[in-house]
Write a protein that holds these residues in place. Structure first.
Motif: not given
Lengths: 510, 510, 510
Positions: A384-390, A398-401
């Motif tokens: 979860v965190e990795g996806l947000i950071n990368t 913040k709502d991007m997928v």
């Protein structure tokens, strides 16, 4: 039509390559402008300022080693080497254009990085509280990146333009780069750590468009200089190797601290290794007797680094990096074998260094690989965190997928292409004006035009000196008695004259 | 006996250096295999994975700077430069083998490092929970180290083998290296940070054994190319200096964080400095008129770095490092003066780059120095914790004492020697098969065999062009009238013919 | 007067360049002395010693990454490259002195750094509790810095001295350097991070004074070798670029952790960029037809890095760095155009590499810029803590104020000048003794004197071989029948003899 015609005539009039007024004028005026603009706008950021001690206390930073300098300076130095030694020496392969390759590369890089600090600073590092740009080590890396785009473009026009044209080309190139980069990274929110799109695709198509505008139908008049010699190819390998070795630093230089830099370095390392193997394979396969061609080894081996640029910081996986490198080595080498001659003949694009094969195609591939890798990212792989950071799914995004991020990546690639081609054509128009001191068609690829080139006489191997000296002495010895003692024989005349002329022609060895 | 005889004949039949099928086939097949194996086995380790953030929280790591990347990446880049520029350019000293030196070095290093990541990964970085190899920056350094062994071996056979032979040699070399390294470091528990035994002793004797198997009795047919020219010696100095400068990084790259890396760098720095002085001394002493020999300066100056490899992380003390460097400079230079000619004449080992003097002897010395230094370690010098950390007296080896460690070090050296000689002879047998496209005895040390070499005509100094052009014009001028207007004199015939032939011979300058 | 006369005669007697006894003797004796002195005095400091673990606990250092090694080792490696590749290759520009340039540079750097570790150690790193010098990575950087001073001095006498003279010059140079540095930095308490005064001003005037003492009135006898050829200029660009690129590391290598290193790197980066632009401008302006001169590009582009050395760690501001670079590019290039010929003609100072323009003038400018920047420092710009940290207003100097610091800086510059000129003249006297094996006036700038230079015969382009071979065959063909069948004609004699002599002279191509 008369207007176009007269513009064309204006552009094609007698070439004057004397840049004694224009080159100093541009350099001095520009450098003075830089000093003024830096005085108005540029300051140190909080990590390079003497207030760092206080900043540390405020932000509760435990140690000096947390200064961004220690995260990024080794990478910066590697990038710096790539810009000045890598690009510079890679272009020394021509037999008589090494001074121009390494010297003009030096000039435009030093020129461009100052303007890049300002342009990129306005877009990315402007402190709105006091209207100043605050610079640190990351800005230096980005300025070097920006310059890289212009140096790639130089590769397309190598040997065919003057230093003044290069400076103009760099000035506009950096400007376009900064705008394009802002749109791609900030507006579109594409990720492009190693600059496959932002640097390579842009730089290559910018240079190719300019080269197309500056098409020289009679360039074959310089054919005698349009190739390499043995030792110029060895010099070029210095450039190749420093680019190849430090490319992991290039792609990881501005990625996230920690795993981001680590992963980008590993991916680039692997992609480049795979490229070498396939480049050698294709080079051997398409040459008579399976001999390797130095042009391929010097250039196509780098394609993997270009193509892995965007995706280097993603979870491309080691085998993914190998696949990218595998394909790019093949495509880039085939480009040198088939595409470059085709482009010159039918598309009227003369690409001295083959940047279309080394930067343009791999850059586009890199953009596509980046889009696919981003679109297929999952929380199970990244965490979860990795996806947000990368992918920086924060604040406005913040709502991007991942799937939408893939689309944004593709959009970024299109923007890079549009800016490159449009900008290149416009700048090419400007560069056709007959005021820039560019060389005539039969003076291309020749350092004599813009450099004081040392006299080579001493380079004559001693054995030849000895040999010619002996001939000279022989001739001297025989020419006198023949003339003096054989006046009655009518056939001494030709002998004497031959000897006299031999004498003359050998005079420098006497 | 008939069997041996026919094998020999098979091996010695007419050479065919066309590698147009074999080279691409090996490269493509091998690279494809690598992609598959990497897909099955290789993943990022926890410091290069996006789960690093979570790993940090779990392990309570305070900052991104604690990522191993920041400890080792600058050293990795230095090692990388040594592998590709250092080894590559060191071998460019031959007058017409610079492409092969730097190009094949590039090829086999890129090839070898992928296989090394797998082989070393299986032995050292296999995660038994999921059967995957987890790689990070330390694996990249180790892969480069492993490749170094094969590049050393290349030095012995430089100019005498084909690219395909080199790839085969590297494939087996990396495999043997990984096994030997595992036995020495993990089974025997010897310490060898800079690889005096594991890398240099192994690589050198592996190469020498292969060279012995590939002995060419008629190599003197290539004597005209078996030497340097002025600028090839300068190119080789690029290699020498990058090896010399970055050797402290090589020896400290995988030592313990903190004092381990620090101490290894200092020891190597000092040993290398001492070697330069004694190399110069011996080189001058054993040459006529006290002139220095470039071969010694290019090679023997590096011997100290090799010899201090094992002991670099121990408390060798600064003066100890100087003593090691002092001795190795002398021994290595004497090796070039006396031993290399002896080995070629009596032992039938043709060692192109003199790796016996640069890597083999100093490597063995390094192993011995390491054993002595380890055996004489005391708690008073190292401290209790220091002794445990430096020699890794933990887990299975927590009862080890320095004196026994010295014995283990010596055992490690023997293992390296056995693997090198045994493996080298076996691989040499394979390489004698007549299917690899190796050059004939009179085509050795010549880039023409495997590379498209640029035409050198343009390299003729302008003054010679002018000179020959004058002779040509003179001849043209006189040959016609002589023939036309002097038919009655019988002696014009030879004159005319001479002129006509001179004309012919000078035609290219017309 | 008779005494002076006979000293002069003694010094000017027949030159003997055989250093077969003196060079090995000096090297071996000196290296032995170093081993003894290192044994008595030098130990690892607490960060490189195995007691580091205990030291960490005692000092409550949280992590291994706090070891100074990780702050400074990347900078050290860059400095190391500057010393060996940068200075070495910068001096390869002469057509036949590349071996001497890069080889002797290598020798004296390796020699000097050991003595520098001792000399600087006694002044700066002596542990009074046990009388030992404790060394770590910072000592290695400082030793390299110290050597840089001597290598600068080598630039002035390049090609005119023997290796033994260089060793003597380095021995005294390092000694003087260490004393001068101690006085400037510790007694006077001037700040000089990048060594504008301590390294460049000292090194340059030291070398110029020696060159003045060793004035050769008949040096024009070596004029044929006193210039560059095309590829030697390209080799020199390797040196230039590595110096240019890594200068930010040089100036930031020993500045304060954190903002100090960060700021010094930025300032140097900017100053160097500006210098390139103005160097190109002036070089083009003062040449016929606006052509660029490689001598300027190779050297004057570096002047900005020299001049920003002292002030790099101060709050010079980015525009300040640009101004310094701007001025130095102009001054240094003008120096090459006007001052160097003037100095040779009227001041009898023969400055082979033009170090007066590259190091002396910019060094003095750097000292002045440093004094002004220091004197104008304010608490509002630096912050209270920042001012104390930057200028080290602590302990004995806690009452210092910026304006007085400016005076101290100026005093430091004077000390550097005095040591350089005084020391240079004294050492120059010693070097005039006729025992050092220096070359005669017509053997300067020639590698043949001190190096085994490879035979260049093979370098003859193949086309010339072919051509001469044809002439040879022609001659053989005609010389025999002429002699045999035309005994009665008196004019065959000269023909025969000519042919015979041509035969002789072409023999090597037969």
């Amino acid at each position: 039509m008369g207007c176009v015609q007269s513009f064309r005539e204006l552009c094609d009039r007698q070439k004057n390559t004397n840049v004694r007024k224009s080159l100093p004028a541009v350099c001095i005026v520009w450098q003075t402008a830089m000093i003024i603009l830096f005085g108005v706008f540029i300051r140190y950021n909080e990590e390079a300022d003497t207030h760092w001690v206080e900043h540390r206390h405020t932000k509760n930073i435990s140690s000096d080693i947390e200064n961004d300098f220690y995260y990024r300076y080794p990478s910066f130095q590697d990038v710096h080497v790539m810009i000045f030694v890598g690009f510079g020496f890679l272009m020394t392969f021509l037999k008589r254009y090494s001074f121009g390759a390494v010297g003009f590369n030096f000039l435009i890089a030093a020129f461009g990085l100052q303007w890049a600090l300002l342009m990129q600073g306005w877009f990315h590092s402007l402190d709105y509280t006091d209207g100043k740009i605050k610079i640190g080590v990351e800005n230096m890396i980005n300025a070097d990146f920006c310059v890289a785009g212009c140096l790639i473009a130089y590769g397309a026009v190598l040997g065919k333009v003057s230093a003044v044209q290069l400076l103009v080309m760099t000035l506009f190139g950096v400007t376009l780069f900064a705008v394009e980069e802002y749109i791609i990274l900030n507006v579109i929110h594409a990720r492009d750590a190693g600059g496959s799109m932002v640097i390579h695709t842009f730089g290559a198509y910018y240079g190719l468009s300019i080269s197309w505008m500056l098409y020289r139908p009679n360039l074959d008049q310089s054919d005698r200089l349009h190739g390499s010699v043995y030792h110029s190819d060895v010099f070029a390998m210095i450039g190749t190797l420093f680019l190849w070795m430090f490319w992991p630093s290039f792609n990881s230089a501005i990625t996230d601290h920690g795993d981001g830099q680590h992963r980008a370095a590993i991916n680039t390392y692997l992609a480049l290794a795979a490229t070498v193997l396939t480049t050698v394979a294709i080079s051997s396969l398409f040459q008579k007797h399976g001999k390797l061609d130095m042009v391929h080894i010097q250039n196509a081996t780098l394609a993997g680094g270009v193509a892995v640029g965007t995706a280097a910081e993603f979870m491309l996986m080691p085998y993914g990096a190998l696949i990218v490198g595998f394909c790019c080595g093949i495509i880039s080498t085939l480009g040198y074998v088939y595409l470059s001659p085709f482009m010159e003949k039918y598309l009227k694009i003369q690409d001295t260094c083959g940047i279309h094969n080394l930067h343009a195609m791999p850059g586009v591939i890199g953009g596509i690989v980046g889009a696919i890798t981003a679109a297929s990212a999952t929380e199970s792989v990244y965490g979860v965190e990795g996806l947000i950071n990368t992918f920086d799914f924060k604040e406005d995004f913040k709502d991007m997928v991942p799937s939408r991020q893939g689309g944004h990546q593709a959009a970024g690639l299109c923007v890079a292409l549009c800016f490159a081609v449009g900008g290149g054509i416009a700048v090419g128009c400007i560069l056709r004006l007959p005021i820039w001191g560019d060389p005539a068609d039969d003076n291309c690829f020749d350092d004599e035009t813009y450099w004081e080139v040392p006299d080579e006489e001493e380079d004559v191997p001693p054995i030849l000196h000895y040999n010619n000296h002996m001939l000279y002495l022989t001739t001297v010895y025989w020419s006198c008695p023949l003339r003096l003692f054989s006046p009655q024989t009518n056939h001494t005349a030709p002998n004497c004259t031959i000897l006299f002329l031999v004498l003359l022609s050998l005079y420098p060895y006497g």
